[in-house]
Design a protein around this motif. Sequence first.
Motif, PDB file in Angstrom:
ATOM      1  N   GLU A  38       0.835  -1.204   0.000  1.00 16.79           N
ATOM      2  CA  GLU A  38       0.000   0.000   0.000  1.00 16.79           C
ATOM      3  C   GLU A  38       0.871   1.255   0.000  1.00 16.79           C
ATOM      4  N   GLN A  39       1.888   1.271   0.894  1.00 14.42           N
ATOM      5  CA  GLN A  39       2.756   2.436   1.008  1.00 14.42           C
ATOM      6  C   GLN A  39       3.574   2.641  -0.258  1.00 14.42           C
ATOM      7  N   LEU A  40       4.047   1.543  -0.840  1.00 15.45           N
ATOM      8  CA  LEU A  40       4.921   1.634  -2.003  1.00 15.45           C
ATOM      9  C   LEU A  40       4.193   2.187  -3.219  1.00 15.45           C
ATOM     10  N   PHE A  41       2.973   1.701  -3.448  1.00 11.28           N
ATOM     11  CA  PHE A  41       2.263   2.063  -4.676  1.00 11.28           C
ATOM     12  C   PHE A  41       1.202   3.150  -4.479  1.00 11.28           C
ATOM     13  N   GLY A  42       0.867   3.461  -3.223  1.00  7.80           N
ATOM     14  CA  GLY A  42      -0.094   4.531  -2.980  1.00  7.80           C
ATOM     15  C   GLY A  42      -1.543   4.120  -3.098  1.00  7.80           C
ATOM     16  N   PHE A  43      -1.818   2.825  -3.246  1.00  8.25           N
ATOM     17  CA  PHE A  43      -3.185   2.318  -3.306  1.00  8.25           C
ATOM     18  C   PHE A  43      -3.574   1.732  -1.948  1.00  8.25           C
ATOM     19  N   SER A  44      -4.852   1.736  -1.653  1.00  4.08           N
ATOM     20  CA  SER A  44      -5.333   1.033  -0.462  1.00  4.08           C
ATOM     21  C   SER A  44      -5.578  -0.432  -0.811  1.00  4.08           C
ATOM     22  N   THR A  45      -5.598  -1.290   0.208  1.00  4.61           N
ATOM     23  CA  THR A  45      -5.837  -2.713  -0.013  1.00  4.61           C
ATOM     24  C   THR A  45      -7.175  -2.945  -0.699  1.00  4.61           C
ATOM     25  N   SER A  46      -8.192  -2.204  -0.287  1.00  5.82           N
ATOM     26  CA  SER A  46      -9.523  -2.407  -0.863  1.00  5.82           C
ATOM     27  C   SER A  46      -9.552  -2.109  -2.355  1.00  5.82           C
ATOM     28  N   VAL A  47      -8.675  -1.205  -2.803  1.00  8.34           N
ATOM     29  CA  VAL A  47      -8.608  -0.885  -4.229  1.00  8.34           C
ATOM     30  C   VAL A  47      -7.845  -1.961  -4.991  1.00  8.34           C
ATOM     31  N   LEU A  48      -6.760  -2.475  -4.409  1.00 13.72           N
ATOM     32  CA  LEU A  48      -5.900  -3.418  -5.126  1.00 13.72           C
ATOM     33  C   LEU A  48      -6.495  -4.813  -5.231  1.00 13.72           C
ATOM     34  N   VAL A  49      -7.056  -5.319  -4.130  1.00 13.05           N
ATOM     35  CA  VAL A  49      -7.573  -6.686  -4.138  1.00 13.05           C
ATOM     36  C   VAL A  49      -8.706  -6.799  -5.159  1.00 13.05           C
ATOM     37  N   GLY A  50      -8.563  -7.781  -6.043  1.00 15.93           N
ATOM     38  CA  GLY A  50      -9.558  -7.982  -7.098  1.00 15.93           C
ATOM     39  C   GLY A  50      -9.153  -7.371  -8.432  1.00 15.93           C
ATOM     40  N   GLN A  51      -8.089  -6.545  -8.432  1.00 14.96           N
ATOM     41  CA  GLN A  51      -7.601  -5.961  -9.676  1.00 14.96           C
ATOM     42  C   GLN A  51      -6.421  -6.762 -10.211  1.00 14.96           C
ATOM     43  N   SER A  52      -6.123  -6.592 -11.501  1.00 14.48           N
ATOM     44  CA  SER A  52      -4.963  -7.225 -12.107  1.00 14.48           C
ATOM     45  C   SER A  52      -3.689  -6.531 -11.644  1.00 14.48           C
ATOM     46  N   VAL A  53      -2.624  -7.313 -11.513  1.00 15.61           N
ATOM     47  CA  VAL A  53      -1.345  -6.730 -11.138  1.00 15.61           C
ATOM     48  C   VAL A  53      -0.853  -5.752 -12.203  1.00 15.61           C
ATOM     49  N   ASN A  54      -1.464  -5.775 -13.365  1.00 16.16           N
ATOM     50  CA  ASN A  54      -1.055  -4.851 -14.436  1.00 16.16           C
ATOM     51  C   ASN A  54      -1.199  -3.390 -14.039  1.00 16.16           C
ATOM     52  N   VAL A  55      -2.087  -3.077 -13.077  1.00 11.52           N
ATOM     53  CA  VAL A  55      -2.268  -1.674 -12.681  1.00 11.52           C
ATOM     54  C   VAL A  55      -1.029  -1.132 -11.983  1.00 11.52           C
ATOM     55  N   LEU A  56      -0.123  -2.027 -11.553  1.00  5.94           N
ATOM     56  CA  LEU A  56       1.091  -1.618 -10.863  1.00  5.94           C
ATOM     57  C   LEU A  56       2.292  -1.565 -11.797  1.00  5.94           C
ATOM     58  N   MET A  57       2.041  -1.652 -13.113  1.00 10.50           N
ATOM     59  CA  MET A  57       3.136  -1.690 -14.091  1.00 10.50           C
ATOM     60  C   MET A  57       2.975  -0.577 -15.112  1.00 10.50           C
ATOM     61  N   PRO A  58       4.099  -0.069 -15.648  1.00 11.95           N
ATOM     62  CA  PRO A  58       4.011   0.822 -16.803  1.00 11.95           C
ATOM     63  C   PRO A  58       3.349   0.090 -17.970  1.00 11.95           C
ATOM     64  N   LYS A  59       2.725   0.817 -18.872  1.00 12.08           N
ATOM     65  CA  LYS A  59       1.934   0.216 -19.937  1.00 12.08           C
ATOM     66  C   LYS A  59       2.718  -0.800 -20.768  1.00 12.08           C
ATOM     67  N   ALA A  60       3.972  -0.481 -21.088  1.00 12.09           N
ATOM     68  CA  ALA A  60       4.753  -1.385 -21.936  1.00 12.09           C
ATOM     69  C   ALA A  60       4.922  -2.754 -21.291  1.00 12.09           C
ATOM     70  N   LEU A  61       5.187  -2.770 -19.974  1.00 15.16           N
ATOM     71  CA  LEU A  61       5.345  -4.040 -19.271  1.00 15.16           C
ATOM     72  C   LEU A  61       4.002  -4.714 -19.067  1.00 15.16           C
ATOM     73  N   ALA A  62       2.969  -3.943 -18.759  1.00 15.77           N
ATOM     74  CA  ALA A  62       1.636  -4.515 -18.558  1.00 15.77           C
ATOM     75  C   ALA A  62       1.147  -5.237 -19.816  1.00 15.77           C
ATOM     76  N   ASP A  63       1.458  -4.676 -21.000  1.00 21.47           N
ATOM     77  CA  ASP A  63       1.025  -5.292 -22.253  1.00 21.47           C
ATOM     78  C   ASP A  63       1.667  -6.658 -22.463  1.00 21.47           C
TER      79      ASP A  63
END
Length: 512
Positions: A38-63
């Motif tokens: 949470e501290q590293l990425f600035g998201f709360s747990t409630s926002v992250l859980v259930g989402q793809s890990v791609n939201v934590l990557m730059p677009k080129a890597l996420a693709d």
Amino acid sequence: MDHNRDAALLTALMDAAADAIIVADRHGVMQRVNPAAEQLFGFSTSVLVGQSVNVLMPKALADLHDGFMAHHLETGEKRIIGIGRDVEGKRQDGTVLPLHLSVGSAEVDGDTVFIAILHDLTARHAAQEALARSQRLDAVGQLTGGVAHDFNNLLTVIIGNLELLQMRGADERQSGLIDDALTSAEMGADLTRRLLVFARKGDLKPVEVDLRELCRDALAILKRTIGERYEIRTDFAKSVSKVMIDPVQLQSALINLALNARDAMPEGGEFLISVADITIDDHYMAQETDIEPGHYVRLFVSDNGEGMPLEAQRRAFEPFFTTKAENGGTGLGLAMVYGFVRQSGGHITLYSELGHGTSFGLYFPALQRARTLQTSGEDQIGSDLPRGTGQVVLIVEDNPHVRKLSIERIRDLGYQTLDAASGDDAYALLGTGAHVDVLFSDLVMPGSLNGYDLAAKVRAEYPHVKILLTSGYASDVITGKMGATGEYKILHKPYRYSDLAERLQALLWSVS
């Protein structure tokens, strides 16, 4: 019963980990994240859980990520599993940060689960960059010293022969040519002397001096040369330790810095010269300034001019690097200052923000009674320092390296932390209903809200939140154009660990 125990142990392990830990299913959907994530990425747990890990990557890597996952599951090839590699992550605010990623996998109830551990490399990269810059300057200094020495020998021969010609009765026309040649040769000799100062091979004549007296002497010269459009302010401590330096070189360095400040304020402005003792006695402060622990006398020269872009800051002390070539700049002024300070056993720091100004800090070892240095920051976190009891401090700082240091410092003092990279982000975070006891904000930040603007909004809308502001400038020399009211005391960077602890306690125990 064993299952409950294992679950409790896993929760305790994830909560205690300093690195981010993310548990995701075979499709890359996050199932659990720990507080460090949470501290590293600035998201709360409630926002992250259930989402793809791609939201934590730059677009080129996420693709590319989904393809990597599918390939691993189909073929079993371990391109990342158990190996680890350096990657980039993306925070909620869109900023990219360097990370070291380690991935493991396990079979749980017949399905594949991935566990990712992410270590923030921001501080390491900053240290490597500082080391590379220092090594580059040392290499340039060695090369410059050798070249300057050889040129001095050549110029000695040239000047000697020209003087012999002059003494042997040259006619009027020849004398004029010889005078011009001698003038140019002397200019060349002066140039090599300045290069030798940068290379730390020049001859210094250090004596025991009071920096305040040297600054007063230099100011008498400056006030006659810089013009009426510029105001020079001084802030000298009542008592200052003596230092062992060359007075002529110190005054030359101060004049160079002051003239640089003048050039950064073409329409006029003000700069401040301050002198005070400072003790660097904890690992946080030493890391922040890249200065060895010890007792120093610090000379600050700050202006409220145009500021310096990042590339100019990185190369500021390199000889012949200049942003004023069209105005006759040689790029040797700051190189000379750097060489003189380092040859005197000192250190120099540079802090600048575009549109707000620049501050140079010159640190010279203090000559004083033998004093025992306090132990490092880790040892100071004992009962002798005031500690928090879990109160929440919102840290607002756009420099990721300094923000990480602030988070570590404040957590070690017993506080919880939230953080934001700008005043706008911090104000938005407060708007979500996040509980905050203290706002700890830098003054100069990107976005529409500087530190004073943010403090004013917080005081009006969240009166229960205590406010502590910090700045990398020597004094409030820049605050006139920031809407400052003078009602806030500024904690100036670099600050000691004990100063931070005492300020936080004083705020939390004060009566509103």
